[in-house]
Scaffold this motif. Structure first.
Motif, PDB file in Angstrom:
ATOM      1  N   GLY A 124       0.807  -1.212   0.000  1.00 56.37           N
ATOM      2  CA  GLY A 124       0.000   0.000   0.000  1.00 56.37           C
ATOM      3  C   GLY A 124       0.840   1.261   0.000  1.00 56.37           C
ATOM      4  N   THR A 125       0.171   2.362   0.254  1.00 58.49           N
ATOM      5  CA  THR A 125       0.818   3.671   0.323  1.00 58.49           C
ATOM      6  C   THR A 125       0.873   4.101   1.778  1.00 58.49           C
ATOM      7  OG1 THR A 125      -0.073   4.255  -1.846  1.00 58.49           O
ATOM      8  CG2 THR A 125       0.730   6.061  -0.468  1.00 58.49           C
ATOM      9  N   PRO A 126       2.044   3.997   2.400  1.00 59.21           N
ATOM     10  CA  PRO A 126       2.115   4.350   3.821  1.00 59.21           C
ATOM     11  C   PRO A 126       1.992   5.849   4.018  1.00 59.21           C
ATOM     12  CG  PRO A 126       4.290   3.860   2.969  1.00 59.21           C
ATOM     13  CD  PRO A 126       3.328   3.570   1.852  1.00 59.21           C
ATOM     14  N   GLY A 127       1.462   6.206   5.156  1.00 59.29           N
ATOM     15  CA  GLY A 127       1.328   7.610   5.495  1.00 59.29           C
ATOM     16  C   GLY A 127       1.534   7.808   6.968  1.00 59.29           C
ATOM     17  N   PRO A 128       1.640   9.033   7.410  1.00 58.59           N
ATOM     18  CA  PRO A 128       1.928   9.306   8.818  1.00 58.59           C
ATOM     19  C   PRO A 128       0.702   9.173   9.707  1.00 58.59           C
ATOM     20  CG  PRO A 128       1.721  11.355   7.616  1.00 58.59           C
ATOM     21  CD  PRO A 128       1.606  10.252   6.600  1.00 58.59           C
ATOM     22  N   VAL A 129       0.948   9.151  10.996  1.00 63.22           N
ATOM     23  CA  VAL A 129      -0.088   9.229  12.013  1.00 63.22           C
ATOM     24  C   VAL A 129       0.074  10.582  12.702  1.00 63.22           C
ATOM     25  CG1 VAL A 129       1.381   8.117  13.749  1.00 63.22           C
ATOM     26  CG2 VAL A 129      -1.119   8.054  14.007  1.00 63.22           C
ATOM     27  N   THR A 130      -1.016  11.143  13.180  1.00 64.96           N
ATOM     28  CA  THR A 130      -0.956  12.421  13.879  1.00 64.96           C
ATOM     29  C   THR A 130      -0.794  12.180  15.376  1.00 64.96           C
ATOM     30  OG1 THR A 130      -2.358  13.482  12.212  1.00 64.96           O
ATOM     31  CG2 THR A 130      -2.130  14.600  14.327  1.00 64.96           C
ATOM     32  N   ASP A 131       0.250  12.760  15.945  1.00 66.72           N
ATOM     33  CA  ASP A 131       0.521  12.599  17.370  1.00 66.72           C
ATOM     34  C   ASP A 131      -0.362  13.515  18.204  1.00 66.72           C
ATOM     35  OD1 ASP A 131       2.454  10.655  17.054  1.00 66.72           O
ATOM     36  OD2 ASP A 131       4.085  12.093  16.852  1.00 66.72           O
ATOM     37  N   PRO A 132      -0.414  13.292  19.518  1.00 66.92           N
ATOM     38  CA  PRO A 132      -1.251  14.135  20.378  1.00 66.92           C
ATOM     39  C   PRO A 132      -0.921  15.614  20.316  1.00 66.92           C
ATOM     40  CG  PRO A 132      -0.639  12.138  21.542  1.00 66.92           C
ATOM     41  CD  PRO A 132       0.145  12.142  20.263  1.00 66.92           C
TER      42      PRO A 132
END
Length: 467
Positions: free
Chosen positions: A145-153
């Motif tokens: 797939g196409t990896p993407g970031p996660v949003t931190d707190p």
């Protein structure tokens, strides 16, 4: 001082001490996993971190990750295979992996297809047969797939982040799960192998030592090995067009620098100081913990053995990130609440370096910070308990954390203070530590009652009275 958001990444150094570290990690995970639930012997989804409750997983310890990746920068597409060699710390009929975003195309446990389902960031795995306590098992996950970031707190991005010529990994604190399935908490440390295939005009840089690279059919495959135990958030697989410099220091340390050509002119004079910085830090903190070192400069953080910088670093930043090899990487957190043990220590290393190399004394730096008014953000929360994941990279963790160490140094004297730092790095090498353990060590080595000092500077609200 290296300032929030976060430190650089050290990919390549950690393998000889896996055997010594495993008992520590397993014991910690056993405690965190707790008893089997009423539904049966299932590993918990999370090790109980107060700031990141779903981070990590109970019921098993990963001894080794073997990651095979193929990345297409043009299409931003990643194909991956992760082979996890693990040991059950309780009887398991089900367990979780931290893995978000990418599509799973196949999953086996000991070469037998296993059932799995997605539940938010959790990949819930049900093997065909229950795993016995103490049993070693192997999990193989194929994904794409196409990896993407996660949003931190705190609102920042974390994880696999595309660049104009590849990608870099911002792993701290949650990012590992965006590009490989993991037991993603610092409590679980493992050795790693990376096999990364990219277009031939790109380089792929990971942790540890470069074993080799080979180009065929327009693609180059890089093989990296990280032997010393490493937390998942420190892993990297940075891809881009780099100027690469490899050399061995006079002490036998293998250095690999990968620099975006756009940053090379500014970065090279600083990166050339890395051997002398590591030699100086080794003199203060004890032997360098890894077999490899280096830097990644990519219009992009801390990784084990090879920090990643988003621009040409300053000398103070280089000192800060290099200090993390001792404080944060070799000695890892037990809980994200104790992040000052990483950032406060690395920031104080900057102060010590400046003091011993013609810059301001640590006392002068302390005084300048203390002069800030009580309304300043420096005093917003105590570094020993930032209060939430949104604060773990805030100014108090870095600057007031370093101030705490300076107050400790003033209270116990230079000889005892440096002995405390060296003992801390040695006693917890390749393992974990807590603030309470550091406080106990400081009192034992100094022979002083330091409870009031730590209570005031680590846990007190507002601006402390000047010592």
């Amino acid at each position: 001082m290296t300032h929030p958001r976060r430190r650089t990444i050290t990919p390549l150094l950690r393998r000889e001490a896996v055997a010594a570290t495993v008992p520590v990690a397993v014991a910690a995970l056993l405690i965190a996993a707790g008893p089997a639930t009423a539904a049966g012997p299932t590993g918990r989804s999370g090790v109980g971190d107060p700031y990141f409750p779903l981070a990590g997983n109970g019921g098993y310890h990963v001894a080794h990750y073997d990651l095979t990746l193929r990345y297409d920068p043009a299409g931003r597409h990643l194909d991956g295979k992760a082979v996890l060699t693990a040991r059950a710390t309780q009887r398991l009929t089900r367990f979780d992996l931290d893995f978000q975003g990418l599509k799973v195309t196949g999953l086996t446990v000991d070469h037998v297809k296993a059932d799995y389902r997605r539940d938010g960031q959790e990949l819930v795995v049900t093997p065909k047969r229950a795993l016995r306590k103490g049993e070693q098992f192997r999990v193989t996950v194929d994904y794409t797939g196409t990896p993407g970031p996660v949003t931190d707190p705190d609102g920042s991005l974390d994880g696999w982040i595309p660049t104009d010529d590849g990608a870099f990994v911002a792993g701290e604190p949650q990012g590992a799960m965006t590009w490989f399935p993991a037991n993603n908490h610092p409590l679980d440390k493992s050795s790693y192998d990376f096999t990364i295939t990219v277009p031939k005009d790109r380089a792929a840089v990971a942790n540890g030592v470069l074993l080799g690279q080979r180009t065929t059919d327009g693609k180059t495959t890089f093989r990296w090995r990280q032997t010393e135990p490493m937390a998942a958030y420190l892993a990297t697989a940075t891809v881009g067009k780099f100027q690469v410099k490899q050399y061995t220091t006079r002490t036998g340390l293998k250095v690999y620098d990968a620099v975006d050509p756009r940053e090379a002119t500014a970065a090279t004079p600083v990166l050339n100081k890395l051997p002398s910085v590591l030699e100086w830090e080794s003199g203060l903190f004890g032997p360098y913990p890894f077999r490899a070192a280096g830097s990644i400069v990519d219009h992009a953080l801390e990784t084990q053995s090879r920090p990643v910088y988003d621009r040409a670093p300053s000398l103070s930043t280089l000192v800060h990130e290099s200090a993390h090899q001792w404080f944060g990487d070799s000695v890892s957190l037990t809980s994200w609440k104790d992040i000052w043990l990483n950032e406060g220590f690395a920031t104080y290393a900057e102060w010590l370096y400046a003091e011993q190399h013609g810059g301001d004394s640590a006392q002068k730096t302390f005084d300048a910070l203390y002069a800030r008014p009580a309304t300043d953000g420096l005093w917003e929360f105590p570094p020993g308990d930032p209060g939430s994941g949104a604060n773990i990279f805030g100014t108090p963790v870095y600057a007031r954390g370093a101030m705490t160490l300076h107050v400790l140094r003033t209270a116990v004297g230079d000889r005892a203070f440096l002995r405390i730092l060296r003992c801390w790095a040695a006693a917890h090498r390749y393992g974990h530590g807590t603030t309470a353990q550091f406080e106990q060590l400081a009192e034992r080595e100094s022979g002083k009652d330091l409870g009031p000092l730590f209570q005031t500077w680590l846990y007190g609200r507002g601006k402390p009275s000047k010592p």
